[in-house]
Design an enzyme around this catalytic site. Structure first.
Site, PDB file in Angstrom:
ATOM      1  N   ASP A   1       0.822  -1.207   0.000  1.00 39.72           N
ATOM      2  CA  ASP A   1       0.000   0.000   0.000  1.00 39.72           C
ATOM      3  C   ASP A   1       0.859   1.261   0.000  1.00 39.72           C
ATOM      4  OD1 ASP A   1      -2.364  -1.505   0.174  1.00 39.72           O
ATOM      5  OD2 ASP A   1      -2.198  -1.613   2.361  1.00 39.72           O
TER       6      ASP A   1
ATOM      7  N   TYR B   1       7.286  -9.378   7.086  1.00 43.20           N
ATOM      8  CA  TYR B   1       7.225  -7.920   7.210  1.00 43.20           C
ATOM      9  C   TYR B   1       7.880  -7.510   8.524  1.00 43.20           C
ATOM     10  CZ  TYR B   1       3.831  -7.172   3.406  1.00 43.20           C
ATOM     11  OH  TYR B   1       3.203  -7.094   2.186  1.00 43.20           O
TER      12      TYR B   1
END
Length: 270
Positions: free
Chosen positions: A51, A109
């Site tokens: 994103d 992540y």
């Protein structure tokens, strides 16, 4: 010929990964550069779309081409046409069986969170920030409730296009280093906004707003309204995409971030 690329980018400079009509995404920049270097349009397939504001350290893409060029030529040639906020780190010829998305069996992540009464302009876009103290142990205890294969609907964006909310979250690590707390999330795959929604909940527990076992109830409820608000994107990095050893995908270059030594200690790459 199928070529895989390792790509790094500053997510703050782009409106996410996926190509858009306005052309201000990482995919747009990469495909423009590839087209300039190859003199023909090339379309990339990515391991995982990120994103707006989310950074890429270990992003992987592939594309098909009839051009026969040396692997490092793809690196140098493509980078010559890229802005300074995105860079190809490596290129590797792959068999047709390789797929950047579907061959991947896990993603990792990291989140870098700056905990300090006053925000630092030097960390703008690079790390998340919170001005209140956080309880590390409470966040670790809360994270235990999330490990395993679950329906993560409570942590799923309303815009998520995944076919199923069931994912296997292998590990969440929490490590303090000075004024920073570093988080590591490793799973077979993630839902849209899943890591940022998990971060929002862990921080809420760390601030003492909820007990650690609250996250078990949120998970079981399968309702996004039960969870905390989505946390800021600034400190989130796609650090590693795991592939079968047969493809010999080069490791991500984590040394490009200031806290890479903490991450290396927290998570030596598989």
């Amino acid at each position: 010929m199928r070529i895989a690329l390792g790509v790094q980018y500053d997510g703050a400079a782009f409106c996410g990964w996926q190509a858009q009509p306005h052309g201000k995404t990482v995919q747009d920049a990469l495909e423009r550069a590839l087209g300039e270097f190859a003199c023909v349009p090339l379309h990339t397939t990515v391991a995982g779309r990120t994103d707006t504001g989310v950074h890429g350290l270990g992003q992987v893409v592939h594309f098909d081409t009839a051009l026969d060029r040396a692997e490092f030529s793809w690196v140098r040639g493509t980078n010559a046409f890229l802005p300074p906020t995105v860079s190809v780190q490596w290129a590797k010829a792959m068999p047709d069986t390789f797929h950047a998305r579907f061959s991947a069996f896990e993603r990792t992540y990291y989140y870098a969170l700056y905990v300090h009464p006053v925000r630092s302009p030097m960390l703008a876009g690079r790390a998340g920030w919170i001005h209140t103290p956080l309880d590390d142990d409470a966040m670790r205890a809360a994270a235990v409730h999330l490990i395993g294969e679950h329906d993560f609907s409570s942590f799923r964006s309303s815009e998520c296009q995944s076919k199923t909310p069931v994912k296997h979250l292998y590990q969440i690590d929490v490590r303090r280093s000075g004024h920073f707390i570093h988080f590591r999330f490793r799973a077979n795959a993630f839902l849209h906004h899943m890591v940022r929604n998990l971060m929002g909940c862990l921080v809420a527990v760390g601030r003492g707003r909820y007990p650690a076992d609250w996250l078990a109830d949120v998970l079981a409820g399968r309702d996004r309204n039960l969870a905390a608000p989505t946390f800021m994107a600034d400190g989130l990095y796609l650090a590693h995409v795991g592939y079968p050893a047969e493809f010999a995908v080069p490791p991500a270059q984590l040394g490009s971030v200031p806290w890479s030594s903490v991450w290396a200690d927290l998570d030596p790459q598989p």
